[in-house]
Design a protein around this motif. Structure first.
Motif, mmCIF file in Angstrom:
data_model
loop_
_atom_site.group_PDB
_atom_site.id
_atom_site.type_symbol
_atom_site.label_atom_id
_atom_site.label_comp_id
_atom_site.label_asym_id
_atom_site.label_seq_id
_atom_site.Cartn_x
_atom_site.Cartn_y
_atom_site.Cartn_z
ATOM 1 N N LYS A 290 0.720 -1.190 0.114
ATOM 2 C CA LYS A 290 -0.021 -0.014 0.113
ATOM 3 C C LYS A 290 1.039 1.368 0.051
ATOM 4 O O LYS A 290 0.448 2.324 -0.288
ATOM 5 C CB LYS A 290 -0.928 0.056 1.156
ATOM 6 N N ASP A 291 2.208 1.112 0.442
ATOM 7 C CA ASP A 291 3.004 2.218 0.510
ATOM 8 C C ASP A 291 3.782 2.475 -0.919
ATOM 9 O O ASP A 291 4.572 3.507 -0.872
ATOM 10 C CB ASP A 291 3.909 2.140 1.629
ATOM 11 N N PHE A 292 3.606 1.784 -1.862
ATOM 12 C CA PHE A 292 4.282 1.738 -3.143
ATOM 13 C C PHE A 292 3.874 3.147 -3.840
ATOM 14 O O PHE A 292 2.542 3.136 -4.295
ATOM 15 C CB PHE A 292 4.283 0.465 -4.131
ATOM 16 N N THR A 293 4.825 3.848 -4.293
ATOM 17 C CA THR A 293 4.688 4.967 -5.098
ATOM 18 C C THR A 293 5.799 4.977 -5.971
ATOM 19 O O THR A 293 6.850 4.663 -5.430
ATOM 20 C CB THR A 293 4.321 6.159 -4.451
ATOM 21 N N THR A 294 5.609 5.794 -7.167
ATOM 22 C CA THR A 294 7.000 5.995 -7.776
ATOM 23 C C THR A 294 6.708 7.196 -8.959
ATOM 24 O O THR A 294 5.488 7.240 -9.355
ATOM 25 C CB THR A 294 7.161 4.627 -8.794
ATOM 26 N N LYS A 295 7.720 7.826 -9.221
ATOM 27 C CA LYS A 295 7.747 8.999 -10.266
ATOM 28 C C LYS A 295 8.166 8.357 -11.567
ATOM 29 O O LYS A 295 8.033 9.030 -12.620
ATOM 30 C CB LYS A 295 8.723 10.034 -9.980
ATOM 31 N N GLU A 296 8.552 6.951 -11.767
ATOM 32 C CA GLU A 296 8.839 6.514 -12.997
ATOM 33 C C GLU A 296 7.957 6.207 -13.954
ATOM 34 O O GLU A 296 6.854 5.976 -13.248
ATOM 35 C CB GLU A 296 9.962 5.376 -12.670
ATOM 36 N N GLU A 297 8.098 6.016 -14.991
ATOM 37 C CA GLU A 297 6.929 5.808 -15.981
ATOM 38 C C GLU A 297 7.303 4.660 -16.944
ATOM 39 O O GLU A 297 8.386 4.074 -17.043
ATOM 40 C CB GLU A 297 6.724 6.953 -16.973
ATOM 41 N N TYR A 298 6.135 4.110 -17.390
ATOM 42 C CA TYR A 298 6.443 2.903 -18.455
ATOM 43 C C TYR A 298 6.890 1.662 -17.637
ATOM 44 O O TYR A 298 7.965 0.880 -18.344
ATOM 45 C CB TYR A 298 6.763 3.265 -19.803
ATOM 46 N N GLY A 299 6.701 1.418 -16.555
ATOM 47 C CA GLY A 299 7.571 0.341 -15.771
ATOM 48 C C GLY A 299 6.404 -0.904 -15.756
ATOM 49 O O GLY A 299 5.455 -0.808 -16.101
#
Length: 379
Positions: A290-299
């Motif tokens: 539930k704490d997973f966030t990312t600023k990366e894209e197209y992963g």
């Protein structure tokens, strides 16, 4: 030796993947069957397929195939095969067996008859009257009967191909390395894209992703039964290992992460990655999904979460899948792939999958839910 017929065995549902791998090694003429892929090649293929196949369970050499409805028939037809082409005089040759829908249903009898037939043939081949000491290299023979057709093979792999040699430790329900590789190969992930496993356990999926990303042969770190077979020769094995070394792309940068709620599993995952020499390539971190966030894209996310097989776990798993959906859905450029046997997964995740595929995790029938993200803009 010339041409040999090889059988790459596979878990149900991933035979087409194994066939794709066999063809990518240059063995075009292959036939896909239930639980196996059959192809013809020269003896160097024994070295190359054992080193390179990520999704197959093992590689067997087919010695013969014939109809057998009586023990006499099984004995005579086994004896007629050219055992001297494969087994040296000091070979260790245990016989294992299985029988499905066949008149000869006693597996132990079939095993002892095949053993006796091979002994008799080798006694003639090597002009012996005394028994064989069997102190040399291992040739594990299998007699498999299906609807009265006997297929006689020799196992070239030894320990199953899922044993890559990096598992220092594991959790209580580890994912087989061959299935982990299959889950990754069923996505469109490329090594220049971010890759995340939010339930990494002992690290199998991230480690397999790193091996795929850098084109490292999964078998480079281990031994095989056929290493010691004289008719293949050390030279062929050395050449296959050199080819694997040349094709590995150790300079390929990777963005691979593995997360788990249990810090002990994170430590095990790190040790396993270090054992394979991939410790610097993968980021392992203790974290809840539930704490997973990312600023990366197209992963890409590839997840093998808890299935909630026991009734008491059901509410926990429903909550977990809900949290998963809440964390992943905002990532509209990311693709997510989830393996679970939980029938109401989509309901709790909050979104219907773009595609579903039936797979077996051991004996558990599962679905592989696939959610495709936006495509990256064309360069």
């Amino acid at each position: 030796m010339g041409k040999v017929t090889l059988i790459a065995t596979a878990a149900m549902g991933i035979e087409a993947l194994v066939a794709r791998e066999v063809r990518s090694l240059g063995y075009e003429n292959c036939q896909v069957d239930n639980g196996k892929v059959i192809f013809e090649a020269d003896e160097t293929a024994i070295c190359r397929t054992n080193l390179w196949l990520r999704t197959a369970d093992r590689v067997k050499l087919k010695v013969g195939e014939f109809k057998a409805t009586t023990f006499d028939e099984l004995f005579e037809k086994t004896k007629a095969l050219n055992w001297g082409d494969y087994l040296p005089e000091n070979a260790e040759f245990p016989v294992v067996g299985k029988s499905v829908k066949s008149k000869l249903f006693s597996v132990s009898d079939c095993q002892s008859i095949v053993k006796k037939a091979v002994v008799e043939k080798l006694s003639r081949t090597y002009n012996r009257t005394t028994r064989f000491d069997e102190t040399g290299p291992l040739f594990r023979i299998e007699v498999a009967l299906l609807k009265d057709i006997a297929t006689i093979t020799i196992d070239t792999s030894g320990v199953g191909l899922h044993k890559r040699g990096y598992r220092v430790g594991q959790g209580e329900a580890p994912l087989k390395e061959t299935l982990a590789a299959s889950l990754i190969l069923l996505t469109n992930w490329k090594a220049d894209r971010p890759f995340v496993d939010p339930f990494c356990g002992s690290g199998t999926i991230p480690i397999e992703a790193a091996l795929i990303g850098q084109n490292i042969a999964p078998g480079f770190n281990r031994e095989f039964a056929s290493d010691e077979w004289e008719w293949i020769g050390k030279e062929n094995w050395n050449r296959a290992k050199e080819e694997a070394e040349d094709l590995a792309n150790y300079d390929q940068p990777l963005s691979i992460s593995g997360y788990d709620i249990d810090h002990r599993m994170i430590n095990i995952a790190k040790s396993n990655a270090d054992e394979m020499g991939l410790g610097d390539m993968i980021t392992f971190k203790q974290m809840q999904v539930k704490d997973f966030t990312t600023k990366e894209e197209y992963g890409y996310i590839v997840a093998n979460p808890p299935y909630g097989e026991r009734l008491s776990e059901k509410p926990l798993v429903e909550k977990l899948y809900q949290e998963m959906g809440n964390a992943f859905r905002p990532l509209d450029t990311w693709s997510a792939y989830v393996l679970t046997s939980f029938p109401e997964f989509e309901k709790w995740y909050g979104k219907e999958a773009s595609k579903k595929r039936k797979l077996f995790n051991g004996f558990i029938r599962t679905d592989y839910y696939q959610y495709f993200g936006k495509r990256p803009p064309k360069a």
